[in-house]
Design a protein around this motif. Sequence first.
Motif, PDB file in Angstrom:
ATOM      1  N   GLU A 195      49.180  66.291  57.219  1.00  0.00           N
ATOM      2  CA  GLU A 195      48.104  65.450  57.751  1.00  0.00           C
ATOM      3  C   GLU A 195      46.740  65.887  57.229  1.00  0.00           C
ATOM      4  O   GLU A 195      45.878  65.061  56.939  1.00  0.00           O
ATOM      5  CB  GLU A 195      48.123  65.446  59.280  1.00  0.00           C
ATOM      6  CG  GLU A 195      49.304  64.699  59.868  1.00  0.00           C
ATOM      7  CD  GLU A 195      49.431  63.267  59.350  1.00  0.00           C
ATOM      8  OE1 GLU A 195      48.422  62.548  59.290  1.00  0.00           O
ATOM      9  OE2 GLU A 195      50.561  62.872  58.994  1.00  0.00           O
ATOM     10  N   LYS A 244      46.377  64.575  53.703  1.00  0.00           N
ATOM     11  CA  LYS A 244      46.136  63.131  53.753  1.00  0.00           C
ATOM     12  C   LYS A 244      44.680  62.833  54.122  1.00  0.00           C
ATOM     13  O   LYS A 244      44.063  61.934  53.565  1.00  0.00           O
ATOM     14  CB  LYS A 244      47.044  62.470  54.787  1.00  0.00           C
ATOM     15  CG  LYS A 244      48.468  62.335  54.369  1.00  0.00           C
ATOM     16  CD  LYS A 244      49.232  61.651  55.504  1.00  0.00           C
ATOM     17  CE  LYS A 244      50.628  61.279  55.144  1.00  0.00           C
ATOM     18  NZ  LYS A 244      51.306  60.602  56.273  1.00  0.00           N
ATOM     19  N   THR A 245      44.138  63.591  55.065  1.00  0.00           N
ATOM     20  CA  THR A 245      42.785  63.361  55.553  1.00  0.00           C
ATOM     21  C   THR A 245      41.728  63.845  54.573  1.00  0.00           C
ATOM     22  O   THR A 245      40.734  63.153  54.325  1.00  0.00           O
ATOM     23  CB  THR A 245      42.576  64.079  56.905  1.00  0.00           C
ATOM     24  OG1 THR A 245      43.538  63.578  57.831  1.00  0.00           O
ATOM     25  CG2 THR A 245      41.178  63.882  57.436  1.00  0.00           C
TER      26      THR A 245
END
Length: 60
Positions: free
Chosen positions: A44, A47-48
């Motif tokens: 995550e 992705k961020t």
Amino acid sequence: MAGKFELYQDKAGEFRFRLVASNGQTIAVSEGYKAKASALNGIESVKTNAPTASIEDKTT
């Protein structure tokens, strides 16, 4: 097809992920994590943060 993250356990039992391009080439491999949840948090985070990540050229 878009790239994908593959989550797996290494021989030492640690959780890792790799980012694989649509052509099947591995682009990046994570460090080892003791907990699966930590590896998922790492995915995550990539992705961020990756869309805005700068490039720092240290070859010169």
